[in-house]
Every structure is written in structure tokens, then in C-alpha cells.
Write an enzyme that holds these catalytic residues in place. Structure first.
Site, PDB file in Angstrom:
ATOM      1  N   GLU A 183       3.613  -9.698  15.633  1.00 42.25           N
ATOM      2  CA  GLU A 183       2.876 -10.207  16.788  1.00 42.25           C
ATOM      3  C   GLU A 183       3.096 -11.722  16.919  1.00 42.25           C
ATOM      4  O   GLU A 183       3.344 -12.243  18.001  1.00 42.25           O
ATOM      5  CB  GLU A 183       1.398  -9.883  16.618  1.00 42.25           C
ATOM      6  N   ARG A 223       0.821  -1.222   0.000  1.00 46.82           N
ATOM      7  CA  ARG A 223       0.000   0.000   0.000  1.00 46.82           C
ATOM      8  C   ARG A 223       0.848   1.262   0.000  1.00 46.82           C
ATOM      9  O   ARG A 223       0.388   2.328  -0.402  1.00 46.82           O
ATOM     10  CB  ARG A 223      -0.989  -0.032   1.166  1.00 46.82           C
TER      11      ARG A 223
HETATM   12  P1  AMP Z   1       2.807  -1.902  11.576  1.00 47.82           P
HETATM   13  O1  AMP Z   1       2.055  -2.537  12.707  1.00 47.82           O
HETATM   14  O2  AMP Z   1       2.981  -0.417  11.805  1.00 47.82           O
HETATM   15  O3  AMP Z   1       4.106  -2.596  11.295  1.00 47.82           O
HETATM   16  O4  AMP Z   1       1.856  -2.039  10.300  1.00 47.82           O
HETATM   17  C1  AMP Z   1       2.110  -2.966   9.296  1.00 47.82           C
HETATM   18  C2  AMP Z   1       1.330  -2.653   8.045  1.00 47.82           C
HETATM   19  O5  AMP Z   1      -0.021  -3.026   8.247  1.00 47.82           O
HETATM   20  C3  AMP Z   1       1.338  -1.208   7.596  1.00 47.82           C
HETATM   21  O6  AMP Z   1       2.002  -1.168   6.362  1.00 47.82           O
HETATM   22  C4  AMP Z   1      -0.108  -0.833   7.404  1.00 47.82           C
HETATM   23  O7  AMP Z   1      -0.337  -0.613   6.033  1.00 47.82           O
HETATM   24  C5  AMP Z   1      -0.912  -2.035   7.811  1.00 47.82           C
HETATM   25  N1  AMP Z   1      -1.875  -1.791   8.885  1.00 47.82           N
HETATM   26  C6  AMP Z   1      -1.739  -2.161  10.172  1.00 47.82           C
HETATM   27  N2  AMP Z   1      -2.825  -1.852  10.884  1.00 47.82           N
HETATM   28  C7  AMP Z   1      -3.691  -1.262  10.037  1.00 47.82           C
HETATM   29  C8  AMP Z   1      -5.008  -0.706  10.159  1.00 47.82           C
HETATM   30  N3  AMP Z   1      -5.677  -0.698  11.335  1.00 47.82           N
HETATM   31  N4  AMP Z   1      -5.583  -0.187   9.065  1.00 47.82           N
HETATM   32  C9  AMP Z   1      -4.928  -0.208   7.878  1.00 47.82           C
HETATM   33  N5  AMP Z   1      -3.702  -0.718   7.697  1.00 47.82           N
HETATM   34  C10 AMP Z   1      -3.080  -1.241   8.758  1.00 47.82           C
END
Ligand code: AMP
Length: 172
Positions: A96, A59
């Protein structure tokens, strides 16, 4: 900003139960929202001499490409393992459950580069922190970090390096 917000769709329990997914596809498909996102992102970095925008798969490729185009910079993909054809560097990071890996071409960034790393959403910050380390290992002049959306309750900023300059367009 309110216009972009009005175009972001909340999806309950995706991809797993308990997650409120911020779906940007509904903003990207709207011509006005897409234009505002590109413009607003680029305004954050106009005078910073940015030479490369790194977009995180998948994305982050969308906003990252628009930002690179607006700034007159190049675009570099940070990908899931095994997708890039030439010599790569990679970084493993904890999720996780289990681990994940992010990979970039070894020659993607050089010492003269000023880099913005872009992803759509800051959640826990694990993905971005790993990508930051990977970009840092290629010794650019400067690294900025950028998101369209920041989910403040998850406190992802605390996972990112303390000295990193982080921006986001929309906070929830
Ligand atoms: P992170 O937990 O910051 O490593 O997030 C990993 C990826 O998951 C990111 O690139 C986001 O695009 C996606 N992501 C995680 N949580 C969400 C959410 N609640 N809504 C949309 N995208 C999410």
C-alpha cells in the site's frame, strides 16, 4: 471447522486503524484446533505428490511446517530480506505504501519439486503473488497456493495468477 473458527481471535485496529486482524495464535495454542488445522490442510494435498511446502515469514512458518510434516514433504522458508545465510533469489513487490521484498535460497526448489506455498491469511494477495513468481523462477513441476484464512472482501484471488490452484480452509 466451526471449532477452529471459534478459536480465531478478531483484533480491531491492528496493526493500524481500520484493520480487523484475524489472530491465529489463539487457534495455534489450542491443541485440538492445531491438530484439526494440520489434518484439514493435509487432506487438501494428500494425493498430489507434494515434495516441498514453502512457508511465508513469519506466520506462514507455523501452518507450513505442520503441512510439510503431515505430507512427508520438506519445508522451505520464504523470508524478509537479509535473513537467509546462503545464495538467494529475491522478488520486490508493491505494498500500500512503498515496496517490500521476499527472499528464498537459490537452491531451495528444483525441477522435480511439486510445491505448496502456504501463508496464514490471504488479504490483498500481494505477498503471495510475489512468492509465487519467485518459486516459479525456480521451475518446479507444479505450484499450489494455500491459506488457512481467506478474506474474500479484499478479493486477493484476483491478484494471484489466473492459472494457480488456490485453496483456503476458512473464508470470511
Ligand atoms: P497480503 O495483503 O495478502 O499481501 O497480506 C500480507 C500479510 O499480512 C499476510 O501474510 C497475512 O498474514 C497478513 N495479513 C494481512 N491482513 C490481515 C488480517 N486482516 N488479519 C491477519 N493477517 C493479515
Amino acid at each position: 471447522m466451526e471449532y477452529i473458527k471459534s478459536k480465531i481471535r478478531d483484533v480491531v485496529d491492528f496493526p493500524t486503524k481500520g484493520i480487523l486482524f484475524k489472530d491465529l495464535t489463539t487457534a495455534f495454542k489450542d491443541p485440538r484446533a492445531l491438530h484439526i488445522i494440520g489434518w484439514d490442510l493435509s487432506q487438501l494435498y494428500r494425493d498430489k505428490g507434494v515434495t516441498k511446502v514453502v512457508g511465508i515469514e513469519s506466520r506462514g512458518f507455523i501452518g507450513g511446517s505442520i503441512l510439510a510434516f503431515e505430507l512427508g514433504a520438506g519445508f522451505v522458508p520464504a523470508r524478509k530480506p537479509g535473513k537467509l545465510p546462503a545464495d538467494t533469489v529475491k522478488m520486490e513487490y508493491a505494498k500500500e505504501y512503498g515496496t517490500d521484498t521476499i527472499e528464498m535460497h537459490r537452491d531451495a526448489i528444483g525441477p522435480d519439486d511439486v510445491v505448496v506455498i502456504h501463508d496464514d491469511v490471504l488479504a490483498t494477495g500481494g505477498t503471495m503473488a510475489a512468492c509465487y513468481e519467485l518459486v516459479k523462477s525456480m521451475n518446479p513441476k507444479k505450484i499450489y497456493i494455500n491459506f488457512i484464512i481467506e478474506l474474500e472482501a479484499l478479493n486477493g484471488r484476483s491478484t494471484l495468477p489466473a492459472d494457480a490452484e488456490v485453496t483456503s480452509l476458512i473464508k470470511y
